[in-house]
Structures are given as structure tokens and as C-alpha cells.
Design an enzyme around this catalytic site. Structure first.
Site, PDB file in Angstrom:
ATOM      1  CE1 TYR A  94      -4.133  -1.739   0.174  1.00 20.13           C
ATOM      2  CE2 TYR A  94      -3.235  -2.871   2.079  1.00 20.13           C
ATOM      3  CZ  TYR A  94      -4.212  -2.744   1.109  1.00 20.13           C
ATOM      4  OH  TYR A  94      -5.262  -3.631   1.075  1.00 20.13           O
ATOM      5  CE1 TYR A 471      -9.261  -3.419   2.196  1.00 16.31           C
ATOM      6  CE2 TYR A 471      -9.584  -2.058   4.136  1.00 16.31           C
ATOM      7  CZ  TYR A 471      -8.884  -3.052   3.476  1.00 16.31           C
ATOM      8  OH  TYR A 471      -7.821  -3.679   4.098  1.00 16.31           O
ATOM      9  NE  ARG A 472      -4.881  -0.576   4.067  1.00 11.42           N
ATOM     10  CZ  ARG A 472      -4.394  -1.499   4.903  1.00 11.42           C
ATOM     11  NH1 ARG A 472      -5.097  -2.578   5.162  1.00 11.42           N
ATOM     12  NH2 ARG A 472      -3.232  -1.327   5.468  1.00 11.42           N
TER      13      ARG A 472
HETATM   14  C1  LIG Z   1       1.872 -10.507   2.669  1.00  9.25           C
HETATM   15  C2  LIG Z   1       1.075  -9.365   3.202  1.00  9.25           C
HETATM   16  C3  LIG Z   1      -0.126  -9.614   3.826  1.00  9.25           C
HETATM   17  C4  LIG Z   1      -0.897  -8.563   4.322  1.00  9.25           C
HETATM   18  N1  LIG Z   1      -2.039  -8.860   4.975  1.00  9.25           N
HETATM   19  C5  LIG Z   1      -2.790  -7.870   5.509  1.00  9.25           C
HETATM   20  C6  LIG Z   1      -3.965  -8.178   6.254  1.00  9.25           C
HETATM   21  O1  LIG Z   1      -4.275  -9.340   6.497  1.00  9.25           O
HETATM   22  N2  LIG Z   1      -4.715  -7.144   6.718  1.00  9.25           N
HETATM   23  C7  LIG Z   1      -4.348  -5.847   6.538  1.00  9.25           C
HETATM   24  O2  LIG Z   1      -5.047  -4.949   7.005  1.00  9.25           O
HETATM   25  N3  LIG Z   1      -3.226  -5.543   5.848  1.00  9.25           N
HETATM   26  C8  LIG Z   1      -2.433  -6.498   5.352  1.00  9.25           C
HETATM   27  N4  LIG Z   1      -1.266  -6.182   4.681  1.00  9.25           N
HETATM   28  C9  LIG Z   1      -0.951  -4.767   4.449  1.00  9.25           C
HETATM   29  C10 LIG Z   1      -0.082  -4.089   5.560  1.00  9.25           C
HETATM   30  O3  LIG Z   1       1.171  -4.717   5.611  1.00  9.25           O
HETATM   31  C11 LIG Z   1      -0.748  -4.077   6.937  1.00  9.25           C
HETATM   32  O4  LIG Z   1      -2.004  -3.439   6.881  1.00  9.25           O
HETATM   33  C12 LIG Z   1       0.088  -3.385   8.028  1.00  9.25           C
HETATM   34  O5  LIG Z   1      -0.524  -3.588   9.280  1.00  9.25           O
HETATM   35  C13 LIG Z   1       0.221  -1.868   7.793  1.00  9.25           C
HETATM   36  O6  LIG Z   1       1.433  -1.440   8.298  1.00  9.25           O
HETATM   37  P1  LIG Z   1       1.613  -0.830   9.761  1.00  9.25           P
HETATM   38  O7  LIG Z   1       0.719  -1.561  10.693  1.00  9.25           O
HETATM   39  O8  LIG Z   1       3.065  -0.814  10.045  1.00  9.25           O
HETATM   40  O9  LIG Z   1       1.031   0.654   9.600  1.00  9.25           O
HETATM   41  P2  LIG Z   1       1.840   1.963   9.161  1.00  9.25           P
HETATM   42  O10 LIG Z   1       2.583   1.698   7.915  1.00  9.25           O
HETATM   43  O11 LIG Z   1       2.596   2.496  10.312  1.00  9.25           O
HETATM   44  O12 LIG Z   1       0.618   2.954   8.896  1.00  9.25           O
HETATM   45  C14 LIG Z   1      -0.268   2.785   7.837  1.00  9.25           C
HETATM   46  C15 LIG Z   1      -0.759   4.163   7.389  1.00  9.25           C
HETATM   47  O13 LIG Z   1      -1.573   4.741   8.416  1.00  9.25           O
HETATM   48  C16 LIG Z   1      -1.291   6.149   8.558  1.00  9.25           C
HETATM   49  N5  LIG Z   1      -0.717   6.359   9.899  1.00  9.25           N
HETATM   50  C17 LIG Z   1       0.121   5.510  10.536  1.00  9.25           C
HETATM   51  N6  LIG Z   1       0.388   5.952  11.758  1.00  9.25           N
HETATM   52  C18 LIG Z   1      -0.261   7.109  11.922  1.00  9.25           C
HETATM   53  C19 LIG Z   1      -0.388   8.004  13.013  1.00  9.25           C
HETATM   54  N7  LIG Z   1       0.212   7.778  14.173  1.00  9.25           N
HETATM   55  N8  LIG Z   1      -1.156   9.108  12.858  1.00  9.25           N
HETATM   56  C20 LIG Z   1      -1.798   9.329  11.679  1.00  9.25           C
HETATM   57  N9  LIG Z   1      -1.727   8.495  10.617  1.00  9.25           N
HETATM   58  C21 LIG Z   1      -0.973   7.392  10.741  1.00  9.25           C
HETATM   59  C22 LIG Z   1      -0.323   6.503   7.442  1.00  9.25           C
HETATM   60  O14 LIG Z   1      -1.051   6.939   6.332  1.00  9.25           O
HETATM   61  C23 LIG Z   1       0.354   5.175   7.136  1.00  9.25           C
HETATM   62  O15 LIG Z   1       0.809   5.086   5.821  1.00  9.25           O
HETATM   63  C24 LIG Z   1      -0.462  -7.216   4.173  1.00  9.25           C
HETATM   64  C25 LIG Z   1       0.754  -6.964   3.534  1.00  9.25           C
HETATM   65  C26 LIG Z   1       1.516  -8.031   3.058  1.00  9.25           C
HETATM   66  C27 LIG Z   1       2.805  -7.733   2.390  1.00  9.25           C
END
Ligand SMILES: Cc1cc2nc3c(=O)[nH]c(=O)nc-3n(C[C@H](O)[C@H](O)[C@H](O)COP(=O)(O)OP(=O)(O)OC[C@H]3O[C@@H](n4cnc5c(N)ncnc54)[C@H](O)[C@@H]3O)c2cc1C
Length: 515
Positions: A94, A471-472
Site C-alpha cells: 500500500y 476500501y483502501r
Molecule cells: C503478505 C502481506 C499480507 C498482508 N495482509 C494484511 C492483512 O491481512 N490485513 C491488513 O489490514 N493488511 C495487510 N497487509 C498490508 C499491511 O502490511 C498491513 O495493513 C500493516 O498492518 C500496515 O502497516 P503498519 O501496521 O506498520 O502501519 P503503518 O505503515 O505504520 O501505517 C499505515 C498508514 O496509516 C497512517 N498512519 C500511521 N500511523 C499514523 C499516526 N500515528 N497518525 C496518523 N496516521 C498514521 C499513514 O497513512 C500510514 O501510511 C499485508 C501486507 C503483506 C505484504
């Protein structure tokens, strides 16, 4: 003249940026303001089919306190420098940790990682943004708390704040993560600190118990948006059930998805199946067991015949339904009978439980995720084709059998046109499903990368023309997806942006929102 920075924020001169960096260093210290190419490499890497240069940050700031963040937004307002906030920064597929636009400063909160409170009776947690799921998982173990998390597939390496703010999902009964969020602390663009809902009452002890507070419910506007920086995040936890029974049901024909969804909907709506079950296509699970090159030679998408062979070779269904039952033994036994009666009627379903499959990795990783376990085996998706390119296409679909086939046929037709595979699954909510396609491509192949971009573009356009919205989405396509929704929604988003962030310093471009 070449700049000493990797990139500069849009409309900001090098001299102005020098001044901002100096002030950031005054707040955070020299070592926590990153500007060199080597330091910024982790914030510049993307999996999308666009040049990394589009998303190169100018700097990264490692903040650890609310007060530092308040000062940072002050500096950003003064110099009109935009910041892109990440919590654990694992938004893979994403946009990863890279900013939406070239030159934005990444505000990385991964070091702000205190678990502030876990209440084992009321089953909630309050955390700072850098807290990972693994940290919480270990914390529960250490304190002997019978509490379960709901995690996305990157589980251990991601965290509840970033995942929920992007409205991510997991696979337990608490899998719709924002539904289980309760209370936030937010630094606003003017430096004020807002505590939402009951957090606004000085002596309240219900901040993580009652979501709505009094007056408008504000938490929603801080998700998938750029109206604030979330510095504390509350959410609910599932009490560990006495019995957990994950199961897998295999079907062998693509059109069987209609039957699967028609059976699953009433079971989900009535709570017999309480979790977000998944209907995964064989190609979604294939990377766990095989390589694409074993089944396809030359360009073009994999054929249906090869997919059938793949499924047969590796004991997979063309559709693989995973869900679980939770509760006392009596509850689970009764519900298992209801599930097997419903799916068993047509004679097409093959039921498999833990006892039947042993250490099969497909069952193993799904079973781990449906209890909020730390399991990274879904990353095997990237072994299927290789080359590091990935984009999630995520249209919302009614929980209705006929809709699934229609969406799937549309997606397959477009993917095939560009030589890509249908690596898809449906995550089954109650009335909606997230139809998730991982558009895998070889990022080292310029032709395929170009095709992947065009394919994603066409998927958005074709699906939205049929009334199917995402949705995203990833940071390269946020404007395009925003454009598929009503312009009045966009203008309300912009009005909020103007009111809350008049200099447009917070994550311009997020979800297509800017001044
Ligand atoms: C193999 C694979 C499987 C995946 N499966 C899933 C799944 O099952 N479900 C799912 O939901 N996703 C999935 N993902 C996508 C993603 O990796 C996850 O959603 C992951 O949890 C997002 O990264 P993060 O939690 O580190 O959030 P971050 O990268 O830290 O944040 C995500 C976004 O939220 C906003 N944000 C973050 N922190 C803040 C803050 N403090 N204040 C304001 N805005 C903020 C920013 O826009 C940021 O880009 C998958 C990815 C891969 C590669």
C-alpha cells in the site's frame, strides 16, 4: 545546482529546508533527524509499479514524545514543510513506509512504543503508535493474560495503530479492526492535543470502554486521512476462548464460490461463524507450496488448466475456505454440526481440521492468524512470481454469491489482458466482503511494471464503473480511487482539511485529500 538532500518538499527552497532541519535537530537531537541516502533507504523503498523517485522522502524524523511532535508541527507550519506519519511503517503493498509525495518528511513513530495499559478484566489496551503486535503478544504471555489479539497477516512486524488507522483487517472475531478501536489521542496540526470521546473528561475511566462519548464521533475522521497525528490508541481484545477449532473447507470449481458465499452469509450474520473467514483462491495460497515457473513458461497469465493441476499436486482446493469456531466445547460442538450440515448438503465440500492436515503450511498459517498468532507465512505470496512487485487491489463486495463471480470474472479478464494472475481472496465480513487481489509483478522487468500500472488503473476504472469501490489503496493511486467517489465527499474532506490544517502540512495527498 544539485541539492545536498535526496529530495526537497514541493515548493520549499533548500535554504528554507536547511532552517527546518536545523530546528528539527534542535527538538530531536542530531541523530534522530535522518537526511542521508543510506539513512533514508528504508523509507524510499516501494513495491508499486512507479519509480521510487516519486516517493523519495527529504528526511525522516524519529520522535518519541507528544511534546516533540507538537514542536515538529510548529516547525512544519512555520516553513510549510509537509510530514508523512508512520507508526510501524509496514504498509507493504500500500506504499510501505515511503511518503505519498516526493520530498515529504517522514515522521516515524516506531520508537514511541510504550504499552500504556492493558486491562485483563475489561479486555482493552492503550498503546503508543510504535507498539507492534509482537510486543503485545509477548506482554500478554509475560503477564499470563488470557487475551487474544486480532492481527493482519504481517502480524509480528506491524502494529495496531497504523493498521487500524488505515482501516486494516484481521481474522479473529475482532477482525474488523476499526470496529474494535476505542479512544485516541491526536496531535492536531496547530499543536493542540485532542483526546477523543470519553478521553475528553479529565477523570474518566471509560476512555477505552465507551467509543462514542458525547456529540459528534470524531475518531473516524482520523482514519485513512490527514487531519491529525495519532499518539495514543485504544482498542479491544478478545478474551481467549476455552476451545478454538479452526477448519478448512475445499471446493474444486471456480463457480463454487457462489455456493460458498450463500452458505457463509447466514452463518456469519447469525454469529455461528464469528470470525472473518477467508475464501482463498488456489493462486493466493500457491506460493506456500510451489513456484510459478513450475506451471508457466513464457509470458502471459497462468491458465485455468495449470491452476487445476497446481491445486491437485498440492492438495489444495480451487477455493479454500478457512474459518474457526470459538467458545466452550459444547458451543463449538453444536456450531460445528451446523457448519458441517450447511456446507455438507451439496456434497461438493471437503472438510479438513487440524487433525486431518498435520503440519500443512496452508492450514497452519491460516489457523495461526485466526487466533491472532505471530505468523509471517503469507509472505510466501512473493515467492510465487518473484521480482518484488506487489499492489493490493481491494474492492468491496456484497456478501452475495452472484457478486463474487461477477467481480472475479471482471478481475480475471483485466489481469489476463496484462499477463498477470488472479491472486485473490474474499475476506468475509457480515454484509460485505473485502475482495483482495495481490497484483504480483516483477519489478525488475520494465515492461511488466508498465503493464502492472495500466492493469491497476483499468481495474479501478472498470470496477468503479460497475459501482464497486476500493476500501483502501496504495499511495500511487490514492487520487484515482478518491475520484471514483462522489465529489461532494471530496469537497467535505477538503473543507475539513482547510479547517484543521490550513497550511496543509499533514500528509498531503493521503486518500486524495489536500488543500
Ligand atoms: C503478505 C502481506 C499480507 C498482508 N495482509 C494484511 C492483512 O491481512 N490485513 C491488513 O489490514 N493488511 C495487510 N497487509 C498490508 C499491511 O502490511 C498491513 O495493513 C500493516 O498492518 C500496515 O502497516 P503498519 O501496521 O506498520 O502501519 P503503518 O505503515 O505504520 O501505517 C499505515 C498508514 O496509516 C497512517 N498512519 C500511521 N500511523 C499514523 C499516526 N500515528 N497518525 C496518523 N496516521 C498514521 C499513514 O497513512 C500510514 O501510511 C499485508 C501486507 C503483506 C505484504
Amino acid at each position: 545546482m544539485a541539492s545536498k538532500y535526496l529530495a526537497l518538499p514541493k515548493g520549499v527552497s533548500e535554504a528554507t529546508f536547511d532552517a527546518a532541519v536545523k530546528e528539527f535537530r534542535g527538538v530531536l537531537g542530531e541523530t534522530h533527524v535522518l537526511t542521508s541516502a543510506e539513512q533514508l533507504a528504508p523509507y524510499a523503498k516501494v513495491m508499486m509499479p512507479v519509480p521510487e523517485a516519486n516517493h523519495t522522502p527529504s528526511a525522516a524524523l524519529l520522535a518519541t514524545t507528544v511534546e516533540q511532535i507538537q514542536k515538529i508541527v510548529g516547525i512544519c507550519n512555520k516553513h510549510k514543510v509537509p510530514i508523512w506519519t508512520i507508526s510501524t511503517g509496514k504498509n507493504l503493498g500500500y506504499g510501505s513506509a515511503a511518503p505519498a509525495e516526493r520530498g515529504q518528511v517522514v515522521l516515524d513513530l516506531h520508537r514511541m512504543n510504550r504499552i500504556l495499559e492493558v486491562d485483563p478484566d475489561l479486555c482493552y489496551a492503550l498503546v503508543e503508535p510504535g507498539v507492534t503486535y509482537k510486543q503485545l503478544y509477548d506482554y500478554f504471555k509475560e503477564h499470563n493474560y488470557a487475551l487474544w489479539l486480532s492481527v493482519p497477516a504481517p502480524s509480528a512486524i506491524a502494529g495496531p495503530t497504523g493498521n487500524t488507522l488505515d482501516r486494516g483487517v484481521g481474522y479473529t472475531p475482532y477482525g474488523e479492526h476499526f470496529m474494535n478501536a476505542c479512544g485516541m489521542e491526536v496531535v492536531l496540526a496547530n499543536g493542540e492535543v485532542l483526546r477523543t470521546a470519553m478521553g475528553g473528561l479529565p477523570k474518566s475511566n471509560t476512555w477505552q470502554c465507551f467509543k462514542w462519548g458525547y456529540g459528534p464521533y470524531l475518531d473516524g475522521i482520523f482514519t485513512q486521512s490527514n487531519y491529525g497525528i495519532v499518539t495514543k490508541f485504544g482498542f479491544w481484545l478478545q478474551p481467549a476462548p476455552p476451545v478454538y477449532k479452526p477448519f478448512l473447507i475445499q471446493y474444486q470449481h471456480e463457480e463454487d464460490v457462489v455456493e460458498i458465499v450463500e452458505i457463509m452469509r447466514p452463518l456469519r450474520l447469525s454469529g455461528v461463524i464469528p470470525n472473518s473467514g477467508v475464501i482463498a483462491h488456489a493462486l493466493y495460497e500457491a506460493g506456500l507450496k510451489a513456484k510459478r515457473s513450475d506451471y508457466v513458461s513464457g509470458p502471459g497469465s497462468i491458465s485455468d488448466e495449470a491452476v487445476r493441476r497446481l491445486a491437485k499436486d498440492h492438495n489444495m482446493g480451487i477455493w479454500n475456505v478457512t474459518a474457526a469456531l470459538y467458545g466452550t466445547k459444547e458451543q463449538v460442538d453444536v456450531n460445528w454440526k451446523i457448519v458441517t450440515d450447511a456446507f455438507g448438503k451439496s456434497g461438493k465440500a471437503k472438510f479438513l481440521t487440524q487433525e486431518d492436515v498435520g503440519d500443512d503450511p496452508q492450514f497452519g498459517y491460516r489457523a495461526a492468524l485466526m487466533r491472532g498468532g505471530m505468523d509471517l507465512r503469507e509472505f510466501n505470496l512473493y515467492n510465487w512470481r518473484g521480482g518484488g512487485g506487489s499492489l493490493w487491489f481491494a474492492p468491496v463486495c456484497q456478501t452475495r454469491g452472484s457478486e463474487t463471480l461477477k467481480q472475479m470474472a471482471m478481475a480475471k479478464r483485466i489481469l489476463t489482458k496484462y499477463g498477470l494472475d488472479y491472486t485473490g481472496e474474499f475476506i468475509v465480513g457480515m454484509r460485505d466482503m473485502h475482495h483482495i487481489l495481490d497484483m504480483l509483478f516483477d519489478r525488475t522487468d520494465p515492461e511488466m511494471t508498465k503493464a502492472a500500472y495500466q492493469c491497476f488503473d483499468e481495474l479501478i476504472a472498470t470496477f468503479s464503473a460497475e459501482g464497486y469501490g476500493s476500501y483502501r489503496t496504495n499511495t500511487a493511486f490514492m487520487d484515482k480511487v478518491a475520484d471514483t467517489y462522489d465529489p461532494i465527499q471530496r469537497s467535505v474532506n477538503r473543507t475539513l482539511k482547510q479547517a484543521l490544517d490550513p497550511n496543509g502540512i499533514l500528509a498531503p495527498g493521503k486518500s486524495g485529500i489536500r488543500l
